[in-house]
Design an enzyme around this catalytic site. Structure first.
Site, PDB file in Angstrom:
ATOM      1  N   GLU A   1      75.992  -8.150  41.187  1.00 56.56           N
ATOM      2  CA  GLU A   1      74.750  -8.913  41.191  1.00 56.56           C
ATOM      3  C   GLU A   1      75.087 -10.269  40.573  1.00 56.56           C
ATOM      4  O   GLU A   1      75.101 -10.425  39.364  1.00 56.56           O
ATOM      5  CB  GLU A   1      73.658  -8.206  40.379  1.00 56.56           C
TER       6      GLU A   1
ATOM      7  N   ASP B   1      75.672  -5.107  36.972  1.00 59.14           N
ATOM      8  CA  ASP B   1      74.467  -5.866  36.669  1.00 59.14           C
ATOM      9  C   ASP B   1      74.810  -7.198  36.003  1.00 59.14           C
ATOM     10  O   ASP B   1      75.748  -7.301  35.211  1.00 59.14           O
ATOM     11  CB  ASP B   1      73.580  -5.029  35.738  1.00 59.14           C
TER      12      ASP B   1
END
Length: 716
Positions: A452, A399
């Protein structure tokens, strides 16, 4: 006996001794062995030798300090303590040898032990024939660390730990067992009492709002069966169903499904829909439901919201049984500042940066890991390997990588500290990400990692040895933003935005991309994917069908957030189940049927997946027809005849006798038409097949349906 209390005695009594073993437990004294025990609330204590002989210990301090000679001088003894009307036989934790070896301490010190989960935390074990739990925690700046829990009535004086090299504190507690709740109670470097801390390495934790850690015997966890071989291979189909476990489906008035209930329903649904993988939003323990798991406090603990670690194993096993790979969202970029968590852990910034210009994330109000500390990097890398080994997870999606790479990420001018070269790149974070990927692929070559990452940082998905960050894949955020912006336009205006579809192919093969329609695109006022579609009701659904078909025909692996596969109308709400009742209406069931068939086609046709990340797998056929909002391209596989022609019409008009050149003469079969009646479309198409026209160059004459995509493959 007369006992003179020493400085060590007062340090133990006052809870400020770094090594209570120097005073408590058995100690030679003249020609005998004296045992000292701190048992608050005990009214009487005696030592019981290994053959049953006893010796009364004298109470030498009102705080519960007892001392006396051991019977026969044996180091094998128990303490028989009276608490009110109850007498209990206890093993003395201060008679046992150390837990960590000198070699353990050496590896921990140099940061080369990537299996911290075997050493740190709470581990049921047997020492000298006695069952108990060994506790180890890193707290180099604490003056005193105690284990408190069910086994000592949460009394911090009862089980004070000893510090070993490099600030690792340890204690074996006889009689403690799996299922016990515990925390660490500490005195900080300035003598201050700190909030009781959860174990950073805990394998389970209490359900929020409670925050205690729970002892788990990792050796007794059932190991899930492995996923199918090569499920993550670059040339294999990868279609990911992104799931928030707490809101996929609920029961009995919006109660969560447990891991085991999910195991009975989710894998079968995912397989039926044709997805190859599931990706779970973070399952690591977290205190706030509204963080969706992205602010974890227990990185090694599957959240107790849905069950136990054993139950989580059952879910992974069920996914693998159904041939589904399992990816986890993983959050090594930041953590919350809850008092029981990692922040100010030992009274200092142990895991985070002390300077808020480096250590606090302004957008999320969270703390940022200090990747310049060997212990922190080792902690995070060990956590990644833990999920891959102990739960047989098949990959990790990292993330917020952009926030890790840049020191000035989301910070105002003057609100950040440059690196040693004066730049904005976070050198320590870059080194950490490279090490993380190198370790994952070295130890688990069948696994995969995905980033990401929303900036133009180069070589995110290139191997570390070639100068890259080492990820297997990168989310294509540019594709997602451009194409969603395009499809949200009224078709009459799309010709002015034609380049938003074309532009993505200029860089489509610069990384190994995943095309993400993730949870982030259906929250915070962005509307659902269906909610972005313009036009009347028929056009909205046709637009969505065309867009999904376009996505599955586009180079790159696929990711779709739950609910999008059947056209969820409202934004995602983590406190509610998906609106499964919509499937009682044909137009939503049609969207679901299309996604199911797109997944099947994507898996079955090598042309659609073998060269997803290779420019040789794609060829533009039509790019200049902006006036009619039409695009056409050829997808290719490794075999010469592994071809799939895709024509997408983003206008509401039907185009007849539309000419498209193809590489092979003969019959081309229409293998999917998003305008088919079974999907809720108008059923304009080519009757299932079309033959090339007579001429020097093979060419097809096609009926192009409105707001739709058609897929054609050459027949052998």
């Amino acid at each position: 006996m007369t006992v003179q209390l020493t400085d060590d005695a007062y340090a133990v009594l006052e809870g400020r001794h770094a090594d209570p073993f120097r005073y408590l437990g058995p100690h030679p004294e003249d020609d005998r062995v004296v045992v000292r025990a701190l048992l608050p609330d005990a009214t009487a204590v005696e030592a019981v030798g290994e053959h049953g002989e006893t010796a009364i210990l004298e109470r030498v301090h009102d705080a519960g300090l007892f001392a006396g000679p051991l019977p026969n001088g044996s180091h094998r003894y128990q303490l028989r303590a009276r608490f009110g009307d109850t007498t209990v036989d206890l093993e003395d934790p201060y008679r046992f040898p150390p837990i960590l070896t000198e070699f353990d301490l050496y590896l921990l010190g140099e940061g080369t032990d990537q299996r911290l989960y075997d050493k740190l935390g709470a581990h049921p074990m047997v020492l000298e024939g006695v069952r108990g739990v060994g506790f180890v925690v890193l707290a180099p700046n604490a003056r005193r660390v105690s284990v408190v829990g069910d086994f000592n009535f949460w009394n911090p004086r009862r089980h004070q730990m000893r510090v070993r090299g490099n600030g690792y504190w340890e204690l074996f507690i006889p009689g403690a067992t799996a299922g016990d709740h515990y925390k660490f109670d500490m005195t900080g470097p300035n003598g201050e009492t700190l909030p009781q801390k959860s174990d950073p390495m805990a394998f389970a934790a209490e359900m929020r709002p409670k925050t205690a850690s729970i002892v788990v015997d990792q050796t007794r966890l059932p190991l899930p069966r492995p996923a199918p071989d090569n499920i993550n291979a670059l040339g294999a189909p990868m279609s990911i169903y992104e799931v928030h476990l707490g809101s996929w489906r609920r029961k009995d008035g919006e109660q969560w499904l447990t891991y085991r209930e999910l195991a009975e329903q989710l894998p079968a649904y995912v397989r039926d829909m044709g997805f190859t993988h599931v990706e779970f939003l973070p399952v690591s323990e977290h205190p706030f439901d509204g963080s969706w798991g992205y602010q974890p406090t227990g990185l090694f603990a599957p959240t107790s919201r849905f069950g136990t670690p054993e139950d989580f194993c059952a879910l992974i096993d069920a996914c693998h049984e159904h041939g589904i790979g399992v990816l986890l969202d993983w959050v090594p970029g930041h953590f919350p500042d809850d008092p029981h968590g990692l922040g100010n852990f030992d009274g200092t910034a142990l895991y985070e940066h002390a300077n808020p210009l480096q250590g606090r994330h302004l957008d999320w109000g969270t703390l940022i890991y200090n990747y310049g500390r060997t212990e922190v990097v080792n902690f995070l890398v060990s956590n990644a390997l833990f999920w891959l080994e102990r739960y047989r997870i098949d990959g990790l999606r990292v993330d917020a990588v952009a926030s890790m790479l840049y020191l000035d990420y989301s910070r105002p001018a003057g609100g950040w500290i440059p690196n040693k070269f004066g730049g904005r790149e976070n050198i320590e974070a870059i080194d950490f990400l490279r090490r993380f990927n190198a370790e994952v692929y070295a130890k688990f070559p069948q696994a995969t990692t995905a980033a990401e990452e929303s900036t133009a940082w180069p070589q995110v998905s290139r191997p570390v040895e070639f100068g890259g960050l080492g990820f297997g894949y990168k989310w294509n955020m540019g594709w997602m933003h451009d194409t969603l912006n395009y499809i949200s336009k009224d078709p009459i205006h799309r010709k002015y935005h034609h380049g938003q579809i074309l532009f993505g192919l200029h860089y489509a093969f610069s990384e190994n991309f995943i095309l993400p329609l993730s949870h982030d695109e259906v929250v915070h006022g962005k509307r659902s994917i269906l909610g972005r579609m313009p036009g009347d009701e028929w056009q909205r659904f046709a637009n969505l069908r065309a867009y999904y078909a376009f996505m599955f025909a586009h180079p790159g692996k696929k990711l779709m957030f739950m609910g999008s596969e059947f056209g969820q109308e409202r934004e995602w709400n983590h406190d509610r189940s998906l609106d499964w009742h919509l499937l009682d209406t044909p137009k939503y069931a049609g969207i679901q049927a299309l996604v199911r068939d797109l997944n099947r086609l994507y898996r079955d046709l090598p042309a659609l997946h073998q060269l997803d990340c290779d420019p040789f797998g794609f060829e533009w056929i039509i790019t200049e027809d902006a006036a009619r909002n039409v695009f056409a391209w050829m997808r290719k596989g490794n075999d010469t005849r592994a071809r799939c022609l895709v024509i997408v019409n983003f206008s509401p008009n039907v185009y007849q006798d539309y000419r498209v050149r193809v590489p092979f003469p003969g019959r081309w079969r229409e293998v999917l038409n998003s305008d088919a009646a079974i999907y809720g479309g108008s059923n304009v198409g080519n009757a299932g097949e079309v033959r090339t026209l007579e001429g020097l160059v093979p060419e097809l004459s096609l009926n192009i349906p409105p707001l739709a995509a058609i897929f054609l493959k050459p027949e052998d």
